[in-house]
Design a protein around this motif. Structure first.
Motif, PDB file in Angstrom:
ATOM      1  N   MET A   3       0.839  -1.169   0.000  1.00  0.00           N
ATOM      2  CA  MET A   3       0.000   0.000   0.000  1.00  0.00           C
ATOM      3  C   MET A   3       0.893   1.245   0.000  1.00  0.00           C
ATOM      4  SD  MET A   3      -2.839   1.227   2.806  1.00  0.00           S
ATOM      5  CE  MET A   3      -1.793   1.227   4.226  1.00  0.00           C
ATOM      6  N   ALA A   4       0.623   2.168  -0.880  1.00  0.00           N
ATOM      7  CA  ALA A   4       1.387   3.421  -0.946  1.00  0.00           C
ATOM      8  C   ALA A   4       0.616   4.531  -0.255  1.00  0.00           C
ATOM      9  CB  ALA A   4       1.651   3.796  -2.390  1.00  0.00           C
ATOM     10  N   ARG A   5       1.357   5.375   0.420  1.00  0.00           N
ATOM     11  CA  ARG A   5       0.741   6.561   1.026  1.00  0.00           C
ATOM     12  C   ARG A   5       1.740   7.709   0.955  1.00  0.00           C
ATOM     13  NH1 ARG A   5       0.423   4.164   6.905  1.00  0.00           N
ATOM     14  NH2 ARG A   5       1.172   2.387   5.808  1.00  0.00           N
ATOM     15  N   THR A   6       1.223   8.902   1.018  1.00  0.00           N
ATOM     16  CA  THR A   6       2.059  10.095   0.955  1.00  0.00           C
ATOM     17  C   THR A   6       1.928  10.850   2.256  1.00  0.00           C
ATOM     18  OG1 THR A   6       1.736  10.244  -1.429  1.00  0.00           O
ATOM     19  CG2 THR A   6       2.496  12.226  -0.313  1.00  0.00           C
ATOM     20  N   ILE A   7       3.082  11.290   2.779  1.00  0.00           N
ATOM     21  CA  ILE A   7       3.076  12.127   3.973  1.00  0.00           C
ATOM     22  C   ILE A   7       3.706  13.470   3.625  1.00  0.00           C
ATOM     23  CG2 ILE A   7       3.133  10.173   5.566  1.00  0.00           C
ATOM     24  CD1 ILE A   7       6.104  10.789   6.031  1.00  0.00           C
ATOM     25  N   ASP A  21      10.656  19.446  -3.506  1.00  0.00           N
ATOM     26  CA  ASP A  21       9.833  20.449  -4.187  1.00  0.00           C
ATOM     27  C   ASP A  21       8.349  20.296  -3.843  1.00  0.00           C
ATOM     28  OD1 ASP A  21      12.057  21.633  -5.434  1.00  0.00           O
ATOM     29  OD2 ASP A  21      11.946  20.215  -7.095  1.00  0.00           O
ATOM     30  N   ALA A  22       7.896  19.061  -3.712  1.00  0.00           N
ATOM     31  CA  ALA A  22       6.494  18.793  -3.363  1.00  0.00           C
ATOM     32  C   ALA A  22       6.268  18.771  -1.847  1.00  0.00           C
ATOM     33  CB  ALA A  22       6.054  17.466  -3.963  1.00  0.00           C
ATOM     34  N   GLU A  23       7.367  18.870  -1.086  1.00  0.00           N
ATOM     35  CA  GLU A  23       7.304  18.782   0.372  1.00  0.00           C
ATOM     36  C   GLU A  23       6.554  17.536   0.822  1.00  0.00           C
ATOM     37  OE1 GLU A  23       5.763  22.561   1.789  1.00  0.00           O
ATOM     38  OE2 GLU A  23       7.806  23.350   1.885  1.00  0.00           O
ATOM     39  N   SER A  24       6.951  16.388   0.241  1.00  0.00           N
ATOM     40  CA  SER A  24       6.270  15.151   0.587  1.00  0.00           C
ATOM     41  C   SER A  24       7.199  13.957   0.437  1.00  0.00           C
ATOM     42  CB  SER A  24       5.049  14.948  -0.306  1.00  0.00           C
ATOM     43  OG  SER A  24       5.460  14.729  -1.643  1.00  0.00           O
ATOM     44  N   ALA A  25       6.722  12.847   0.951  1.00  0.00           N
ATOM     45  CA  ALA A  25       7.405  11.564   0.770  1.00  0.00           C
ATOM     46  C   ALA A  25       6.343  10.516   0.499  1.00  0.00           C
ATOM     47  CB  ALA A  25       8.212  11.198   2.005  1.00  0.00           C
ATOM     48  N   THR A  26       6.641   9.634  -0.433  1.00  0.00           N
ATOM     49  CA  THR A  26       5.758   8.526  -0.743  1.00  0.00           C
ATOM     50  C   THR A  26       6.372   7.263  -0.163  1.00  0.00           C
ATOM     51  OG1 THR A  26       5.053   9.614  -2.776  1.00  0.00           O
ATOM     52  CG2 THR A  26       4.613   7.252  -2.599  1.00  0.00           C
ATOM     53  N   VAL A  27       5.548   6.506   0.538  1.00  0.00           N
ATOM     54  CA  VAL A  27       6.030   5.326   1.245  1.00  0.00           C
ATOM     55  C   VAL A  27       5.230   4.112   0.819  1.00  0.00           C
ATOM     56  CG1 VAL A  27       6.451   4.325   3.515  1.00  0.00           C
ATOM     57  CG2 VAL A  27       6.616   6.806   3.203  1.00  0.00           C
ATOM     58  N   GLU A  28       5.937   3.028   0.509  1.00  0.00           N
ATOM     59  CA  GLU A  28       5.308   1.734   0.199  1.00  0.00           C
ATOM     60  C   GLU A  28       5.453   0.836   1.409  1.00  0.00           C
ATOM     61  OE1 GLU A  28       3.831   0.687  -2.630  1.00  0.00           O
ATOM     62  OE2 GLU A  28       4.273   2.417  -3.898  1.00  0.00           O
ATOM     63  N   GLY A  29       4.427   0.083   1.702  1.00  0.00           N
ATOM     64  CA  GLY A  29       4.507  -0.886   2.786  1.00  0.00           C
ATOM     65  C   GLY A  29       3.345  -0.784   3.736  1.00  0.00           C
ATOM     66  N   THR A  30       3.504  -1.432   4.876  1.00  0.00           N
ATOM     67  CA  THR A  30       2.420  -1.553   5.848  1.00  0.00           C
ATOM     68  C   THR A  30       2.693  -0.812   7.148  1.00  0.00           C
ATOM     69  OG1 THR A  30       3.380  -3.596   6.705  1.00  0.00           O
ATOM     70  CG2 THR A  30       1.733  -3.800   4.937  1.00  0.00           C
ATOM     71  N   ALA A  31       3.706   0.036   7.172  1.00  0.00           N
ATOM     72  CA  ALA A  31       4.073   0.732   8.407  1.00  0.00           C
ATOM     73  C   ALA A  31       2.956   1.660   8.874  1.00  0.00           C
ATOM     74  CB  ALA A  31       5.348   1.534   8.192  1.00  0.00           C
ATOM     75  N   ASP A  32       2.898   1.833  10.170  1.00  0.00           N
ATOM     76  CA  ASP A  32       1.927   2.716  10.806  1.00  0.00           C
ATOM     77  C   ASP A  32       2.283   4.176  10.506  1.00  0.00           C
ATOM     78  OD1 ASP A  32      -0.200   3.153  12.946  1.00  0.00           O
ATOM     79  OD2 ASP A  32       1.514   4.245  13.780  1.00  0.00           O
ATOM     80  N   LEU A  42       5.896   6.514  10.820  1.00  0.00           N
ATOM     81  CA  LEU A  42       6.524   7.246   9.719  1.00  0.00           C
ATOM     82  C   LEU A  42       6.784   8.692  10.118  1.00  0.00           C
ATOM     83  CD1 LEU A  42       4.357   5.928   6.754  1.00  0.00           C
ATOM     84  CD2 LEU A  42       6.630   5.128   7.445  1.00  0.00           C
ATOM     85  N   VAL A  43       5.780   9.324  10.710  1.00  0.00           N
ATOM     86  CA  VAL A  43       5.917  10.715  11.141  1.00  0.00           C
ATOM     87  C   VAL A  43       7.010  10.828  12.199  1.00  0.00           C
ATOM     88  CG1 VAL A  43       4.749  12.603  12.360  1.00  0.00           C
ATOM     89  CG2 VAL A  43       3.576  11.375  10.508  1.00  0.00           C
ATOM     90  N   ASP A  44       7.023   9.916  13.151  1.00  0.00           N
ATOM     91  CA  ASP A  44       8.049   9.942  14.202  1.00  0.00           C
ATOM     92  C   ASP A  44       9.447   9.800  13.623  1.00  0.00           C
ATOM     93  OD1 ASP A  44       6.100  10.257  16.139  1.00  0.00           O
ATOM     94  OD2 ASP A  44       6.122   8.142  16.763  1.00  0.00           O
ATOM     95  N   ALA A  45       9.617   8.915  12.633  1.00  0.00           N
ATOM     96  CA  ALA A  45      10.933   8.704  12.028  1.00  0.00           C
ATOM     97  C   ALA A  45      11.435   9.969  11.327  1.00  0.00           C
ATOM     98  CB  ALA A  45      10.881   7.545  11.041  1.00  0.00           C
ATOM     99  N   VAL A  46      10.553  10.636  10.621  1.00  0.00           N
ATOM    100  CA  VAL A  46      10.936  11.867   9.924  1.00  0.00           C
ATOM    101  C   VAL A  46      11.218  12.976  10.949  1.00  0.00           C
ATOM    102  CG1 VAL A  46      10.176  13.655   8.320  1.00  0.00           C
ATOM    103  CG2 VAL A  46       9.721  11.251   7.825  1.00  0.00           C
ATOM    104  N   ASP A  47      10.394  13.083  11.967  1.00  0.00           N
ATOM    105  CA  ASP A  47      10.620  14.080  13.005  1.00  0.00           C
ATOM    106  C   ASP A  47      11.967  13.844  13.685  1.00  0.00           C
ATOM    107  OD1 ASP A  47       8.199  15.324  12.480  1.00  0.00           O
ATOM    108  OD2 ASP A  47       7.160  14.410  14.181  1.00  0.00           O
ATOM    109  N   SER A  64       3.780  15.209   8.696  1.00  0.00           N
ATOM    110  CA  SER A  64       2.399  14.936   9.104  1.00  0.00           C
ATOM    111  C   SER A  64       1.796  13.964   8.102  1.00  0.00           C
ATOM    112  CB  SER A  64       1.573  16.221   9.187  1.00  0.00           C
ATOM    113  OG  SER A  64       1.557  16.877   7.939  1.00  0.00           O
ATOM    114  N   ALA A  65       0.920  13.125   8.608  1.00  0.00           N
ATOM    115  CA  ALA A  65       0.312  12.106   7.743  1.00  0.00           C
ATOM    116  C   ALA A  65      -1.037  12.549   7.252  1.00  0.00           C
ATOM    117  CB  ALA A  65       0.178  10.792   8.510  1.00  0.00           C
TER     118      ALA A  65
END
Length: 65
Positions: A1-5, A37-48, A52-57, A64-65
């Protein structure tokens, strides 16, 4: 599953690499791609989303998710 934060504070390619590495070290992440440039990250997988937010912080950026 892909999501963007949302990731704020990336200013260069090294910043993108740092965010990608931080995300890829989260359990359940199979791939990550950051775009300053988009101020985002796209993540593949099943992580909570909170993990993800904690890791980037922890890497020194605002997420933010």
């Amino acid at each position: 599953m892909a999501r963007t934060i949302t990731v704020e504070g990336m200013t260069c390619g090294h910043c993108e690499e740092t965010v990608e590495e931080a995300l890829e070290n989260v359990d359940g992440v199979t791939a990550a791609s950051a775009d300053r440039d988009a101020e985002s990250a796209t993540v593949e997988g099943t992580a909570d989303s909170d993990a993800l937010v904690d890791a980037v912080d922890d890497a020194g950026y605002d997420a933010s998710a």
